[in-house]
Enzyme design. Structure first.
Site, PDB file in Angstrom:
ATOM      1  N   ASP A  34      34.216  36.406  48.421  1.00  0.00           N
ATOM      2  CA  ASP A  34      32.978  35.762  48.854  1.00  0.00           C
ATOM      3  C   ASP A  34      33.127  34.266  48.653  1.00  0.00           C
ATOM      4  O   ASP A  34      33.353  33.797  47.535  1.00  0.00           O
ATOM      5  CB  ASP A  34      31.784  36.284  48.051  1.00  0.00           C
ATOM      6  CG  ASP A  34      30.478  35.610  48.457  1.00  0.00           C
ATOM      7  OD1 ASP A  34      29.973  35.904  49.557  1.00  0.00           O
ATOM      8  OD2 ASP A  34      29.977  34.776  47.674  1.00  0.00           O
ATOM      9  N   ASP A  54      27.261  35.850  43.552  1.00  0.00           N
ATOM     10  CA  ASP A  54      28.509  35.753  44.308  1.00  0.00           C
ATOM     11  C   ASP A  54      29.419  36.952  44.036  1.00  0.00           C
ATOM     12  O   ASP A  54      30.082  37.468  44.950  1.00  0.00           O
ATOM     13  CB  ASP A  54      29.235  34.452  43.975  1.00  0.00           C
ATOM     14  CG  ASP A  54      28.455  33.230  44.417  1.00  0.00           C
ATOM     15  OD1 ASP A  54      27.779  33.306  45.455  1.00  0.00           O
ATOM     16  OD2 ASP A  54      28.526  32.200  43.731  1.00  0.00           O
ATOM     17  N   CYS A  84      18.629  43.724  41.049  1.00  0.00           N
ATOM     18  CA  CYS A  84      18.178  44.728  42.006  1.00  0.00           C
ATOM     19  C   CYS A  84      16.790  45.220  41.618  1.00  0.00           C
ATOM     20  O   CYS A  84      16.557  45.630  40.466  1.00  0.00           O
ATOM     21  CB  CYS A  84      19.164  45.893  42.051  1.00  0.00           C
ATOM     22  SG  CYS A  84      18.709  47.190  43.227  1.00  0.00           S
ATOM     23  N   CYS A 115      17.251  49.543  41.176  1.00  0.00           N
ATOM     24  CA  CYS A 115      17.915  50.187  40.032  1.00  0.00           C
ATOM     25  C   CYS A 115      18.037  49.289  38.813  1.00  0.00           C
ATOM     26  O   CYS A 115      18.462  49.749  37.758  1.00  0.00           O
ATOM     27  CB  CYS A 115      19.303  50.673  40.443  1.00  0.00           C
ATOM     28  SG  CYS A 115      20.485  49.347  40.803  1.00  0.00           S
ATOM     29  N   GLU A 136      34.330  37.459  54.120  1.00  0.00           N
ATOM     30  CA  GLU A 136      33.107  37.390  54.909  1.00  0.00           C
ATOM     31  C   GLU A 136      33.404  36.686  56.218  1.00  0.00           C
ATOM     32  O   GLU A 136      34.073  35.654  56.226  1.00  0.00           O
ATOM     33  CB  GLU A 136      32.047  36.578  54.146  1.00  0.00           C
ATOM     34  CG  GLU A 136      30.851  37.378  53.722  1.00  0.00           C
ATOM     35  CD  GLU A 136      29.826  36.503  53.040  1.00  0.00           C
ATOM     36  OE1 GLU A 136      28.648  36.828  53.108  1.00  0.00           O
ATOM     37  OE2 GLU A 136      30.204  35.492  52.447  1.00  0.00           O
TER      38      GLU A 136
END
Length: 297
Positions: free
Chosen positions: A72, A249, A239, A242, A156
């Site tokens: 990334d 990154d 998140c 979860c 990416e």
């Protein structure tokens, strides 16, 4: 076929090449061995002479047990790897940047067309060339590391040309936040995103893959849930489904390694845990299944 370039090694650091019309010319070695080349080019840039040999690098054999790595690319962290490592492209030091500003100010105050103005511009250009040389060296070494360590390298898929397009606009429709966008463009170009991708492809042909960029930074690397609110800041990822947390990154690089990109984003309703259907324009009349999170394979 024999070599058309005649070279001789002088010592560990220096060698000489026979230039037609000039004779023997010494040059400093940047590699351990003499280059095997059919042609070369001599150039003069920023007060220095350079010699470049046309050499096709031999592809690096895959380690067969290196697995897949996701990369990334960012401005703060140049390359975040899915194994947790973070690699940064070297930049100019604070002192060197101050020297560039100093030379640019002196050049602006010097009379137009004067030797002093040209001299100050040349000094600033030499400092900028130093940064470019460091960036090229870093990309060469990092791409070699990736090719030797991993079987497949996934990046990416970024359209860098569009990302660094000027926001100045036209006289009729002037752009907004032009100075901020110009600073962002300089930051992106200083990281060498495209050069790193090209060098890796040269060293590992057929082992470099591109993953669609959309939603790689919003998808949870643990449960697969995609939510904009999970990206708390530019550096932190938490998140909402979860509770998984890590560097943003690093989370994006995990999704790139898994090839999870370009997935339609699920839309969450106002109810707790409720979801709404992702309906496309072409099939708006057909019933669509609700998204309940997309787990990693």
């Amino acid at each position: 076929m024999g070599r058309s370039v005649v070279m001789q090694r002088l010592n560990r650091r220096w060698a000489q090449v026979k230039v037609p019309g000039c004779g023997w010319v010494r040059f400093r070695l940047t590699r351990a061995e003499l280059p095997v080349a059919k042609t070369f080019r001599v150039t003069f840039s920023n007060g220095q002479w350079h010699i470049a040999f046309a050499v096709v690098p031999a592809p690096i054999t895959a380690p067969t047990a290196g697995g897949v790595i996701g990369v990334d690319r960012g401005v703060t962290i140049t390359a975040a790897l899915s194994d947790g490592r973070k690699l940064n492209c070297p930049q100019l030091t604070v002192k060197e940047r101050a020297q560039i500003r100093k030379r640019q100010r002196r050049a602006a105050r010097a009379p137009k067309g004067s030797e002093a103005k040209a001299a100050e511009h040349a000094k600033a250009a030499r400092l900028k060339a130093r940064e470019a040389n460091r960036r090229k060296d870093w990309c060469e070494k990092t791409s070699t590391l990736l090719a030797r360590t991993y079987d497949v390298v996934r990046f990416e898929k970024l359209n860098i040309k569009n990302m660094t397009r000027s926001a100045k606009g036209t006289v009729e429709q002037p752009g907004r936040n032009v100075r901020q966008k110009a600073g962002l463009n300089r930051g992106i170009l200083a990281q060498g995103w495209g050069l790193l991708r090209r060098c890796t492809e040269q060293r590992a042909p057929g082992r470099v893959e591109d993953v669609p960029a959309p939603y790689t930074s919003l998808r949870c690397g643990a449960c697969g849930w995609i939510e904009k609110k999970s990206r708390e800041s530019q550096a932190d990822f938490l998140c909402v489904s979860c509770g998984f947390t890590c560097n943003a990154d690093e989370n994006a690089s995990v999704n790139v390694a898994a090839g999870q990109g370009g997935i339609p984003r699920p839309r969450q309703s106002a109810g707790a845990g409720g979801v709404t259907a992702a309906v496309s324009r072409s099939s708006a009349r057909e019933p669509q299944p609700a998204w309940v999170g997309i787990p990693l394979p």
